[in-house]
Write an enzyme that holds these catalytic residues in place. Structure first.
Site, PDB file in Angstrom:
ATOM      1  CG  ASP A 159      -0.265   2.115  -1.739  1.00 17.19           C
ATOM      2  OD1 ASP A 159      -1.062   1.563  -2.491  1.00 17.19           O
ATOM      3  OD2 ASP A 159      -0.627   2.098  -0.600  1.00 17.19           O
ATOM      4  CE  LYS A 161      -4.204   1.429  -1.079  1.00 16.97           C
ATOM      5  NZ  LYS A 161      -3.845   0.048  -0.980  1.00 16.97           N
ATOM      6  CG  ASN A 164      -3.147   5.340   0.508  1.00 14.20           C
ATOM      7  OD1 ASN A 164      -3.580   5.085   1.538  1.00 14.20           O
ATOM      8  ND2 ASN A 164      -2.411   4.670  -0.340  1.00 14.20           N
ATOM      9  CG  ASP A 177      -0.927   5.896   3.804  1.00 15.21           C
ATOM     10  OD1 ASP A 177       0.390   5.750   4.136  1.00 15.21           O
ATOM     11  OD2 ASP A 177      -1.919   5.111   4.092  1.00 15.21           O
ATOM     12  CB  THR A 195      -6.491  -4.498  -3.522  1.00 10.71           C
ATOM     13  OG1 THR A 195      -6.656  -4.631  -4.895  1.00 10.71           O
ATOM     14  CG2 THR A 195      -6.264  -2.900  -3.280  1.00 10.71           C
TER      15      THR A 195
END
Ligand code: AMP
Length: 309
Positions: A159, A161, A164, A177, A195
């Protein structure tokens, strides 16, 4: 809860100079070990505060999560995994978790304080909402180094992005995260919330996946840093879904050949065709822009190059 605690003094964001050592892990932390300062931000399950460990004067970020909210969303298992994974990782570009404790209603995570805040906000503040090529290349190198470290321990983040990522006091990236991270390989067919933009084709299609999903997300992030928005962004999720599966990639004219080459090599539909992290660190576009300061702070890169000598 702030009224219960002494506020931190003005200069308290600096770590004590006399003690360069880490906060010492205590078998049993409690709120009594900390002075609580200003709120740093609000998350879905609680708030984050600047805090100081009283004995060492060490500055940390204390994340306070409400058990009731975690239970309501059935997130206790995910949090347990996040704690287990993140507290065992030690890399300058991975946000360190020093420990945790809890009381009847709350869970407290003792986190490294990221002095320059959120990457997402920093990106939005840039002219045209995007970074220069040298800045992006330096971020890519830090992320590649940190992910090499995680993957060597069989940890996939899944994850990556801007939301994070945090920024340390020197502007260095801190991957935060680990809520969606797992030990590789994973056949977990989880519905990821939020998303679709960063998800690799094998994940949107619910197929088995391994650590190479993080290579895909690095490609998405590299594009977003340089362009200001992710490559497959659409109003309707089904359109994004189709564009991801087709790798329908369109580059604006201002991107250099080198950056487009790296993004294309990361955004390969088949995981086995994606450029490995070590090769990313050797890619001519990254090497061309990598600053000596950032290079000196990449532990994996340092080890790899010293082994080649
Ligand atoms: P989160 O619940 O992790 O989404 O955190 C909420 C907000 O608190 C983030 O968006 C950041 O602005 C801030 N924050 C969280 N962790 C830290 C940290 N370790 N250092 C500095 N700020 C943080």
């Amino acid at each position: 809860m702030e009224t219960k605690f002494q506020p931190l003094k003005e200069n308290s964001t600096n770590q004590p100079t006399e003690s360069k050592s880490d906060i010492k892990p205590l078998a049993k932390w409690s709120l009594d070990n900390f002075e609580i300062g200003r709120p740093l931000g609000k998350g879905k399950f609680g708030n984050v505060y600047l805090a100081r460990e009283i004995k060492s004067k060490y500055i940390v970020a204390l994340k306070v999560l409400f058990k009731s909210q975690l239970q309501k969303c059935q997130m206790e298992h995910q949090l347990r995994r996040e704690i287990e994974i993140q507290s065992h990782l030690r890399h300058p570009n991975v946000l360190q978790m020093h420990g945790y404790f809890f009381d009847e209603t709350r869970i407290y995570l003792i986190l490294e304080f990221a002095g320059n805040g959120e990457m997402y906000k920093f990106l939005k503040r840039q002219p045209n909402g995007r970074f220069s090529e040298p800045k992006t290349a330096n971020y890519m190198a830090q992320l590649a180094d940190a992910l090499m470290y995680c993957h060597a321990r069989k940890v996939i983040h899944r994850d990556i992005k801007p939301e994070n990522l945090l920024l340390g006091i020197h502007g260095e990236i801190k991957i935060a995260d680990f809520g969606w991270s797992v030990h590789a390989p994973s056949s977990r067919r989880k519905t990821m919330c939020g998303t679709l933009d960063y998800l690799a084709p094998e994940m949107v299609e619910g197929r088995d996946h391994d650590e190479r999903v993080d290579l895909w997300t690095l490609g998405i992030l590299c594009y977003e840093f340089l362009v200001g928005s992710p490559p497959f962004e659409e109003e309707k999720q089904d359109l994004t879904y189709r564009r991801i599966c087709k790798v329908d990639l369109k580059f604006p004219a201002f991107l250099s050949i080198g950056s487009k080459d790296l993004i294309t090599k990361l955004l390969k539909p088949r995981a086995e065709d994606r450029i490995p992290l070590k090769k990313l660190l050797e890619h001519s576009w990254v090497v061309q822009h990598l600053s000596s300061e950032v290079r000196s702070r990449l532990p994996f890169f340092q080890t790899a190059t010293s082994n080649n000598e």
